[in-house]
Enzyme design. Structure first.
Site, PDB file in Angstrom:
ATOM      1  N   GLY A  75       0.828  -1.203   0.000  1.00 60.95           N
ATOM      2  CA  GLY A  75       0.000   0.000   0.000  1.00 60.95           C
ATOM      3  C   GLY A  75       0.863   1.253   0.000  1.00 60.95           C
ATOM      4  CG  ASP A 116       2.137 -10.240   5.179  1.00 59.78           C
ATOM      5  OD1 ASP A 116       2.096 -10.748   6.317  1.00 59.78           O
ATOM      6  OD2 ASP A 116       1.374  -9.327   4.809  1.00 59.78           O
TER       7      ASP A 116
HETATM    8  O1  F6P Z   1       0.645  -7.276   6.245  1.00 60.28           O
HETATM    9  C1  F6P Z   1       1.016  -7.538   7.556  1.00 60.28           C
HETATM   10  C2  F6P Z   1      -0.130  -8.131   8.338  1.00 60.28           C
HETATM   11  O2  F6P Z   1       0.329  -8.419   9.631  1.00 60.28           O
HETATM   12  C3  F6P Z   1      -0.776  -9.357   7.696  1.00 60.28           C
HETATM   13  O3  F6P Z   1      -0.015 -10.522   7.879  1.00 60.28           O
HETATM   14  C4  F6P Z   1      -2.105  -9.363   8.378  1.00 60.28           C
HETATM   15  O4  F6P Z   1      -3.079  -9.989   7.574  1.00 60.28           O
HETATM   16  C5  F6P Z   1      -2.418  -7.897   8.535  1.00 60.28           C
HETATM   17  O5  F6P Z   1      -1.187  -7.202   8.439  1.00 60.28           O
HETATM   18  C6  F6P Z   1      -3.101  -7.538   9.826  1.00 60.28           C
HETATM   19  O6  F6P Z   1      -3.446  -6.215   9.745  1.00 60.28           O
HETATM   20  P1  F6P Z   1      -3.909  -5.349  10.994  1.00 60.28           P
HETATM   21  O7  F6P Z   1      -2.676  -4.994  11.775  1.00 60.28           O
HETATM   22  O8  F6P Z   1      -4.547  -4.182  10.368  1.00 60.28           O
HETATM   23  O9  F6P Z   1      -4.834  -6.196  11.805  1.00 60.28           O
END
Ligand code: F6P
Length: 363
Positions: free
Chosen positions: A118, A141
């Site tokens: 993003g 990730d």
């Molecule tokens: O992209 C990193 C990550 O930790 C993903 O593995 C996970 O799906 C997402 O972000 C979780 O996002 P948030 O912190 O918004 O819950």
């Protein structure tokens, strides 16, 4: 002649961000005489007043081993899809001109944008509007193109592996099937690599839609061999063949940059197995523990190398590029509209070796 550079961290945090900020500021000031402006809370800091302040060597003292980001972050703040309330409801508007104007107003000669897909795609779009941007890829990730590895991944993988180890002992004592749900969004790197490192019996990743039967057979084979417990690592993005990914919240639930949040893959699997497995099943969702705490040595090093390399790109005027690890080198890579399509190679070595040692991938 030094210049004034802005620096921001966007998207979900990950271990190593502070190590990178430190390297950028240290090399930038020591070698080039640059000054820095810390922009708080990702791109929000370019959209709202009072979120930018000088970032000096004093501010970065002692941050190398610290998790999180001293600059704060946001995974919703997107100048191109800025959430505004109109007539009592949230709508998204392209207010990127505000961000561009802010860069000018702050007198920034360039912007260092650290983030995942993003953040980097916003950096790309800002660079198309004339902002001088250099990007740094990060995410637990490990799913970004242009770099063989992102920092944050090694730490998260170690945390997941530690969790698998811990689940082993309690699984064995209670003769249970333990399901561990890990992050990774739509890429299975975290699940596959931590599952292999921890010796999981079953590893389910998004790249290989699973069926219940092969998993049941694997559990049965273990029981026949008097192994009365089993460990299953499931990626949050894994899904049954013909089914769909488990979603914790939909994009439209988040005003601004709508993000689909994954979650529930472990429970979905446990529900599918429970009627057909004798042993008790327990599900552990590791969640944000995977992103917390300090970075491993490998992540500190990668982040430090990325940060130091950023200064080469600035020196050489390679705006519109990010740094990336390719082979053993850190190299400039052109920013793109999207960097997010790196997946586990299902025909590659790791998957082949996992299968070769009897790991069930659910297919
Ligand atoms: O992209 C990193 C990550 O930790 C993903 O593995 C996970 O799906 C997402 O972000 C979780 O996002 P948030 O912190 O918004 O819950």
């Amino acid at each position: 002649m030094g210049m004034k550079l802005g620096i921001l961290t966007g998207g979900g945090d990950c271990p190593g961000l502070n190590a990178l900020i430190r390297a950028v500021v240290k090399r930038g000031t020591l070698e080039f005489g640059h000054t820095f402006v810390g922009i708080a809370d990702g791109y929000r800091g370019l959209m709202e007043p009072d979120l930018a302040s000088p970032l000096t060597r004093e501010d970065i003292r002692g941050i190398l081993p610290r998790g999180g980001t001293i600059l704060g972050t946001s995974n919703k703040a997107n100048p191109f899809q800025w959430a505004v309330k109109e007539d009592g409801r949230w709508v998204e508007r392209d207010l990127s001109d505000v961000a561009v104007a802010r860069v000018k107003e702050l007198g920034l000669g360039g912007l260092v944008a650290i983030g995942g897909d993003g953040t980097l795609s916003i950096a790309y779009r800002l660079s198309q509007k004339g902002v001088k941007v250099v990007g740094c890829p990060k995410t637990i990730d490990n799913d970004l193109t242009g770099t063989d590895q992102t920092f944050g991944f090694d730490t998260a993988r170690a945390i997941c592996t530690d969790a698998v180890d811990k689940l082993h002992t309690t699984a064995e004592s209670h003769e249970r099937v333990m399901v561990l749900e890990v992050m990774g969004r739509n890429a299975g790197f975290l699940a596959l690599e931590s599952g292999m490192a921890g010796g999981a019996d079953v590893i389910l990743i998004p790249e290989v839609p699973y069926r219940v039967e092969p998993i049941l057979e694997k559990l049965k084979r273990r029981q026949d061999r008097k192994r009365s417990f089993s460990i299953i690592v499931v990626s949050e993005g894994a899904y049954p063949a013909g089914g769909s990914v488990s979603v914790a919240s939909k994009a439209e639930d988040t005003p601004g940059r709508g993000v689909v949040r994954l979650g529930g893959a472990g429970k979905q699997l446990a529900d599918a197995l429970s009627a057909r497995v004798e042993a008790e099943i327990r599900v552990t969702v590791l969640g944000h523990l995977q992103r917390g705490g300090g970075p491993t040595a490998a992540d500190r090093l990668l982040a430090t190398r990325f940060g130091a390399k950023v200064m080469d790109l600035v020196r050489d005027g390679q705006w519109g590029h990010m740094v990336g690890l390719q082979g053993r080198e850190i190299v400039p890579v052109a920013l793109q509209a999207s960097t997010k399509d790196r997946k586990v190679d299902v025909g590659g070595d790791l998957v082949r070796f996992a299968r070769s040692i009897g790991t069930c991938l659910g297919d």
